[in-house]
Design an enzyme around this catalytic site. Sequence first.
Site, PDB file in Angstrom:
ATOM      1  N   CYS A  96      37.282   8.608 -75.584  1.00  0.00           N
ATOM      2  CA  CYS A  96      36.671   7.267 -75.442  1.00  0.00           C
ATOM      3  C   CYS A  96      36.125   6.708 -75.953  1.00  0.00           C
ATOM      4  O   CYS A  96      37.372   6.030 -76.781  1.00  0.00           O
ATOM      5  CB  CYS A  96      35.335   8.316 -73.993  1.00  0.00           C
ATOM      6  SG  CYS A  96      35.403   6.701 -72.895  1.00  0.00           S
ATOM      7  N   HIS A 195      36.978  13.227 -70.516  1.00  0.00           N
ATOM      8  CA  HIS A 195      35.771  14.145 -71.859  1.00  0.00           C
ATOM      9  C   HIS A 195      36.184  15.122 -70.299  1.00  0.00           C
ATOM     10  O   HIS A 195      37.338  15.576 -69.739  1.00  0.00           O
ATOM     11  CB  HIS A 195      34.978  13.104 -70.867  1.00  0.00           C
ATOM     12  CG  HIS A 195      34.087  12.162 -71.581  1.00  0.00           C
ATOM     13  ND1 HIS A 195      33.777  12.066 -72.846  1.00  0.00           N
ATOM     14  CD2 HIS A 195      34.334  11.205 -71.179  1.00  0.00           C
ATOM     15  CE1 HIS A 195      33.592  11.277 -73.429  1.00  0.00           C
ATOM     16  NE2 HIS A 195      33.949   9.821 -72.211  1.00  0.00           N
TER      17      HIS A 195
HETATM   18  N1  GLN Z   1      30.827   2.853 -73.825  1.00  0.00           N
HETATM   19  C1  GLN Z   1      31.895   2.938 -73.844  1.00  0.00           C
HETATM   20  C2  GLN Z   1      32.557   2.409 -72.716  1.00  0.00           C
HETATM   21  O1  GLN Z   1      31.925   2.294 -70.974  1.00  0.00           O
HETATM   22  C3  GLN Z   1      32.419   4.522 -74.058  1.00  0.00           C
HETATM   23  C4  GLN Z   1      31.657   5.060 -72.775  1.00  0.00           C
HETATM   24  C5  GLN Z   1      32.498   6.181 -72.983  1.00  0.00           C
HETATM   25  O2  GLN Z   1      32.168   6.858 -74.217  1.00  0.00           O
HETATM   26  N2  GLN Z   1      32.626   7.682 -72.345  1.00  0.00           N
HETATM   27  O3  GLN Z   1      33.347   2.121 -72.182  1.00  0.00           O
END
Ligand code: GLN
Length: 244
Positions: A96, A195
Site C-alpha cells: 500500500c 494488507h
Molecule cells: N495513505 C495511502 C492511501 O490512503 C496509503 C494507505 C495505506 O498504506 N493503507 O492511499
Amino acid sequence: MEEKHLKISIAHLYPKLLNLYGDIGNIITLKKRCEWRGIDVEFEEINIGNEIKEHDIYFIGGGQDKQQEEVAAELYSHKEFLTEERDRNAVFLGICGGYQLFGHYYQPHDKEKLPGISLMDAYTVAGNKRFIGNVTAKTDFLNPPTLVGFENHSGLTYLQGETKPLATVTVGNGNNGKDKTEGGRYKNVFGTYLHGSFLPKNPHFADYMIKLALEKRYGEKIELKTLDDKLEIQTHNSLIGKAY
Ligand code: GLN
C-alpha cells in the site's frame, strides 16, 4: 543445493512508521518459512537515519499519508542504492503506502507531491473515495493463482511501461478501481494494496519471494522443501471471492 546450508538476509524498511494493519506479519511469515526449512535468516530493521546495506529481501509496509511523508524524503535519499539493488535482482515487497513509494510519486490531497524511488514505472494520485474491503485477485504466475487480502486506500495507482500488474482483481478495487489491476511488478520488485497481513494468507507468494531471493544470492535454481500449509491454504481459500 542442501537447504540447511542456505542463508537469506531480510531488511524491514521503516517499521516504526509504516506498519498499518499488522504489516509486520509479512516479515514474520518470511522469517518463519525460512526457519522452518533450516534456512538461516539475517534480519535488519532500518529506521530513519539508518544506513541501508545489501540484503536479499527488502520489505516496506503501509501507512497514513503523514507517515508516508516522513518516510518518503528518507527513502528518496537511498534511491540510487536501492535502484542498484533492484538491478542486482534483490526482491522487494511494498504494501500500500510503501508500494506507492516504489513508483515515481504519490500526490496526496492538497499537499506537496511525495517523491517515490521509481523502482517501478508507476505513479499514484489521491482519489476522492476510500477503497475499503476484501480483495481477491488472480495472478498468471502463481499456483494457486489467487491472492487474497484487505485494502484500505484512497490512492489510485497507475502502471506504465514495463511495469506489469501483480494480479487482476476479481473482487474489490485494486490499484485504482477502474482498470482491474492489483499491485505491480517489475524485475523482482513487487507491490500490492493487500494488507491483512498479506503473506500469512498467501504462503505461495511468500515462497515465491524466498525462492527468488535465494536464487539471486546463490546464482542457481533452488527448490524449496514443501511445508504443511493446510491451515494457511484453508484461510486463503475461505477468503476467495469474499467481498466483506
Ligand atoms: N495513505 C495511502 C492511501 O490512503 C496509503 C494507505 C495505506 O498504506 N493503507 O492511499
